[in-house]
Design a protein around this motif. Structure first.
Motif, PDB file in Angstrom:
ATOM      1  N   ALA A  60       0.836  -1.203   0.000  1.00  8.62           N
ATOM      2  CA  ALA A  60       0.000   0.000   0.000  1.00  8.62           C
ATOM      3  C   ALA A  60       0.876   1.260   0.000  1.00  8.62           C
ATOM      4  O   ALA A  60       0.580   2.228  -0.712  1.00  8.62           O
ATOM      5  CB  ALA A  60      -0.931  -0.007   1.210  1.00  8.62           C
ATOM      6  N   ALA A  61       1.957   1.246   0.767  1.00  9.00           N
ATOM      7  CA  ALA A  61       2.837   2.412   0.863  1.00  9.00           C
ATOM      8  C   ALA A  61       3.526   2.709  -0.460  1.00  9.00           C
ATOM      9  O   ALA A  61       3.589   3.862  -0.890  1.00  9.00           O
ATOM     10  CB  ALA A  61       3.876   2.196   1.959  1.00  9.00           C
ATOM     11  N   GLY A  64       1.051   4.053  -3.045  1.00  2.13           N
ATOM     12  CA  GLY A  64       0.398   5.318  -2.745  1.00  2.13           C
ATOM     13  C   GLY A  64      -1.045   5.183  -2.302  1.00  2.13           C
ATOM     14  O   GLY A  64      -1.803   6.137  -2.364  1.00  2.13           O
ATOM     15  N   ASP A  66      -3.024   5.445   0.382  1.00  2.00           N
ATOM     16  CA  ASP A  66      -3.054   5.891   1.772  1.00  2.00           C
ATOM     17  C   ASP A  66      -4.313   5.439   2.511  1.00  2.00           C
ATOM     18  O   ASP A  66      -4.263   5.182   3.709  1.00  2.00           O
ATOM     19  CB  ASP A  66      -2.877   7.416   1.862  1.00  2.00           C
ATOM     20  CG  ASP A  66      -3.908   8.185   1.070  1.00  2.00           C
ATOM     21  OD1 ASP A  66      -4.109   7.879  -0.115  1.00  2.00           O
ATOM     22  OD2 ASP A  66      -4.517   9.105   1.645  1.00  2.00           O
ATOM     23  N   ALA A  69      -3.539   1.961   3.516  1.00  2.00           N
ATOM     24  CA  ALA A  69      -2.518   2.003   4.562  1.00  2.00           C
ATOM     25  C   ALA A  69      -3.153   2.347   5.907  1.00  2.00           C
ATOM     26  O   ALA A  69      -2.859   1.704   6.923  1.00  2.00           O
ATOM     27  CB  ALA A  69      -1.433   3.023   4.215  1.00  2.00           C
ATOM     28  N   ALA A  93       7.422   4.141   0.753  1.00  2.00           N
ATOM     29  CA  ALA A  93       6.612   5.303   0.373  1.00  2.00           C
ATOM     30  C   ALA A  93       7.510   6.480  -0.008  1.00  2.00           C
ATOM     31  O   ALA A  93       7.236   7.196  -0.970  1.00  2.00           O
ATOM     32  CB  ALA A  93       5.670   5.687   1.501  1.00  2.00           C
ATOM     33  N   GLU A  98       5.498   9.000  -2.545  1.00  2.00           N
ATOM     34  CA  GLU A  98       4.053   8.959  -2.282  1.00  2.00           C
ATOM     35  C   GLU A  98       3.758   9.812  -1.043  1.00  2.00           C
ATOM     36  O   GLU A  98       3.712   9.307   0.074  1.00  2.00           O
ATOM     37  CB  GLU A  98       3.589   7.511  -2.082  1.00  2.00           C
ATOM     38  CG  GLU A  98       3.754   6.628  -3.289  1.00  2.00           C
ATOM     39  CD  GLU A  98       2.864   7.036  -4.465  1.00  2.00           C
ATOM     40  OE1 GLU A  98       1.949   7.870  -4.266  1.00  2.00           O
ATOM     41  OE2 GLU A  98       3.090   6.539  -5.563  1.00  2.00           O
ATOM     42  N   ASP A 100       1.103  11.311   0.307  1.00  2.00           N
ATOM     43  CA  ASP A 100      -0.040  11.018   1.171  1.00  2.00           C
ATOM     44  C   ASP A 100       0.247   9.822   2.068  1.00  2.00           C
ATOM     45  O   ASP A 100      -0.111   9.820   3.249  1.00  2.00           O
ATOM     46  CB  ASP A 100      -1.307  10.770   0.343  1.00  2.00           C
ATOM     47  CG  ASP A 100      -1.787  12.032  -0.359  1.00  2.00           C
ATOM     48  OD1 ASP A 100      -1.468  13.141   0.132  1.00  2.00           O
ATOM     49  OD2 ASP A 100      -2.469  11.918  -1.390  1.00  2.00           O
ATOM     50  N   CYS A 101       0.900   8.804   1.520  1.00  2.00           N
ATOM     51  CA  CYS A 101       1.257   7.639   2.333  1.00  2.00           C
ATOM     52  C   CYS A 101       2.335   7.989   3.349  1.00  2.00           C
ATOM     53  O   CYS A 101       2.277   7.535   4.493  1.00  2.00           O
ATOM     54  CB  CYS A 101       1.723   6.490   1.447  1.00  2.00           C
ATOM     55  SG  CYS A 101       0.362   5.456   0.925  1.00  2.00           S
ATOM     56  N   CYS A 104       0.642   9.736   6.138  1.00  2.00           N
ATOM     57  CA  CYS A 104      -0.134   8.777   6.934  1.00  2.00           C
ATOM     58  C   CYS A 104       0.791   7.967   7.857  1.00  2.00           C
ATOM     59  O   CYS A 104       0.522   7.828   9.047  1.00  2.00           O
ATOM     60  CB  CYS A 104      -0.906   7.841   6.003  1.00  2.00           C
ATOM     61  SG  CYS A 104      -1.801   6.522   6.839  1.00  2.00           S
ATOM     62  N   LEU A 105       1.881   7.469   7.316  1.00  2.00           N
ATOM     63  CA  LEU A 105       2.810   6.650   8.093  1.00  2.00           C
ATOM     64  C   LEU A 105       3.508   7.465   9.182  1.00  2.00           C
ATOM     65  O   LEU A 105       3.659   7.010  10.316  1.00  2.00           O
ATOM     66  CB  LEU A 105       3.833   5.995   7.172  1.00  2.00           C
ATOM     67  CG  LEU A 105       3.258   4.978   6.188  1.00  2.00           C
ATOM     68  CD1 LEU A 105       4.274   4.641   5.107  1.00  2.00           C
ATOM     69  CD2 LEU A 105       2.804   3.717   6.908  1.00  2.00           C
TER      70      LEU A 105
END
Length: 195
Positions: A60-61, A64, A66, A69, A93, A98, A100-101, A104-105
């Motif tokens: 997912a990372a 991209g 998110d 993720a 990511a 990426e 957005d990822c 998020c992370l």
């Protein structure tokens, strides 16, 4: 009622939307996220390891996704779980740019600075090595608070940026000046004097 010509221009047909790549991608990502949430609710393991050592959060990372993720994180996916060569989802990511990822992370990670791969590289090192002419990803990571530390081979962010042939010298100088202002690095100051 009467809907003038603008109504028809502003609202494309379902057939036209189905062929628009932006709509297809957005729709597919939304469907993937729904499918992932359904699978997680049905009991699928968010930390399952594939033969290539990747876990769902790694995939997912680097793609991209998110939304996926976030669903995986909420289901208990390990943020620090290493794949082959110690790459974490944050490394992947950052390498694939990426944002957005990465956001998020980083917003769910306790100590992103301590996440290193087998070579002692942080996501900042990986982003600098894989970035193209746009330095948005390394700058985003620096702005988030990741500091330019040395990897296990003694290489810094500066080594990665200077060795990346895709970065124009002018852009590199601007980034180095920004790093100098943020971190007061004497090594960067010396390099800028040489340029």
């Amino acid at each position: 009622g009467y809907y003038g010509p603008a109504f028809f221009v502003a609202r494309p047909s379902a057939a036209a939307l189905a062929l628009d790549p932006r709509y297809v991608i957005r729709r597919n990502v939304t469907l993937h996220a729904r499918a992932a949430r359904l699978l997680l609710r049905a009991g699928c393991d968010p930390n399952a390891v594939a033969r290539n050592s990747l876990r769902p959060l790694h995939v997912a990372a680097m793609r991209g996704f998110d939304d996926i993720a976030l669903a995986l994180i909420r289901a208990g996916a390990g943020l620090e779980a290493p794949a082959k060569d110690g790459l974490t989802p944050l490394h992947l990511a950052a390498a694939h740019a990426e944002p957005d990822c990465v956001n998020c992370l980083l917003s769910h990670s306790q100590l992103p600075q301590l996440l290193t791969n087998a070579d002692g590289e942080t996501a900042l090192h990986v982003a600098a090595q894989h970035t193209t002419s746009n330095l948005g990803m390394p700058l985003m990571l620096l702005a988030y608070g990741l500091s330019p530390v040395l990897d296990s081979g003694g290489r810094s962010l500066l080594h990665r940026l200077a060795g990346n042939v895709d970065i124009q010298l002018r852009t590199l100088v601007h980034v180095l000046e920004w790093i100098l202002r943020q971190h007061e690095c004497t090594a960067v100051a010396a390099l800028l004097q040489e340029l």
